[in-house]
Design an enzyme around this catalytic site. Structure first.
Site, short mmCIF file in Angstrom:
data_model
loop_
_atom_site.label_atom_id
_atom_site.label_comp_id
_atom_site.label_asym_id
_atom_site.label_seq_id
_atom_site.Cartn_x
_atom_site.Cartn_y
_atom_site.Cartn_z
N ILE A 14 -15.51 0.78 34.32
CA ILE A 14 -14.72 1.21 32.08
C ILE A 14 -14.03 -0.52 32.09
O ILE A 14 -13.16 -1.07 33.36
CB ILE A 14 -13.68 2.05 32.40
CG1 ILE A 14 -12.81 1.96 33.48
CG2 ILE A 14 -14.93 3.69 32.57
CD1 ILE A 14 -11.62 3.11 33.23
N ASP A 15 -13.67 -0.52 31.36
CA ASP A 15 -12.64 -1.57 31.40
C ASP A 15 -11.18 -1.21 30.61
O ASP A 15 -11.38 0.14 30.44
CB ASP A 15 -13.03 -2.10 30.10
CG ASP A 15 -14.09 -2.11 28.55
OD1 ASP A 15 -13.00 -0.99 28.38
OD2 ASP A 15 -14.78 -2.53 27.72
N HIS A 16 -11.30 -2.28 29.61
CA HIS A 16 -8.94 -1.72 29.62
C HIS A 16 -9.01 -0.98 28.77
O HIS A 16 -7.75 -0.42 28.54
CB HIS A 16 -8.16 -3.60 29.59
CG HIS A 16 -9.19 -3.91 28.46
ND1 HIS A 16 -10.08 -4.86 28.70
CD2 HIS A 16 -8.40 -3.72 27.52
CE1 HIS A 16 -9.83 -6.05 27.59
NE2 HIS A 16 -8.94 -5.19 26.85
N GLY A 18 -10.95 1.01 28.30
CA GLY A 18 -11.37 2.93 29.23
C GLY A 18 -12.44 3.58 28.80
O GLY A 18 -12.23 4.79 29.01
#
Length: 144
Positions: A14-16, A18
Site C-alpha cells: 500500500i501507499d500513504h 492506504g
C-alpha cells in the site's frame, strides 16, 4: 484455461493513501502469471525448446481500491495469439464481494537464448496447450 490465484494484500503493497499502489499491481499481476505457469507445468517445457517469453506491453485499468488484509482473486487466461505475440487477460476481484478491482491485458513475445524474437511455432504450441487453443488474430498490436 482459466487460472485462479489468491493473494492477500500486505502492508508493503500500500501507499500513504492506504490502498494498493498502482505500481504494485504490476508485480502482483506478474506473481499471478508465474503461478499460472507453475500450476500448469509450463516453465520447463518452454525453456527446453529454447524459448523464453517476455512482456512487451501492459495495459491496466484500475476499477476499485484494495486495502491491507483484502484478499485478491486473480483470474489469468491466454486470450489471443498471432505468429509473433500473445495476450494474457488478467482480472483481479476483491473477495468476498467479487468487485472488479483491476483488469489488465499483457502482451508477450517469445525470444530465443540470444534475445531474438522467436515465432510462435508448433514446438511452442505443443508445449503450451492454452496458447495453442487461443484465438488466432493478427489484428492486435504485436508489441514488437
Amino acid at each position: 484455461m482459466l487460472s485462479k490465484t489468491e493473494i492477500t494484500v500486505r502492508g508493503y503493497h500500500i501507499d500513504h493513501f492506504g490502498h494498493v499502489n498502482h505500481a504494485r499491481y504490476v508485480e502482483l499481476l506478474e506473481e499471478a502469471r508465474w503461478r499460472y505457469l507453475e500450476d500448469n507445468s509450463l516453465i520447463e517445457p518452454i525453456h527446453e525448446i529454447g524459448a523464453f517469453h517476455v512482456v512487451t506491453e501492459i495495459s491496466i485499468q484500475y476499477r476499485h481500491a484494495a486495502r491491507v488484509g483484502d484478499i485478491l482473486c486473480f483470474e489469468t487466461r491466454v486470450t489471443n495469439r498471432s505468429t509473433h505475440s500473445f495476450m494474457i487477460n488478467q482480472k483481479i476481484y476483491l473477495k468476498p464481494s467479487e468487485k472488479l478491482a483491476v483488469e489488465a491485458i499483457v502482451t508477450n513475445v517469445f525470444i530465443n537464448p540470444k534475445g531474438r524474437t522467436k515465432l510462435i511455432d508448433s514446438s511452442i504450441l505443443d508445449a503450451w496447450p492454452d496458447l495453442a487453443s487461443a484465438e488466432v488474430s493478427d489484428s492486435f498490436r504485436l508489441g514488437i
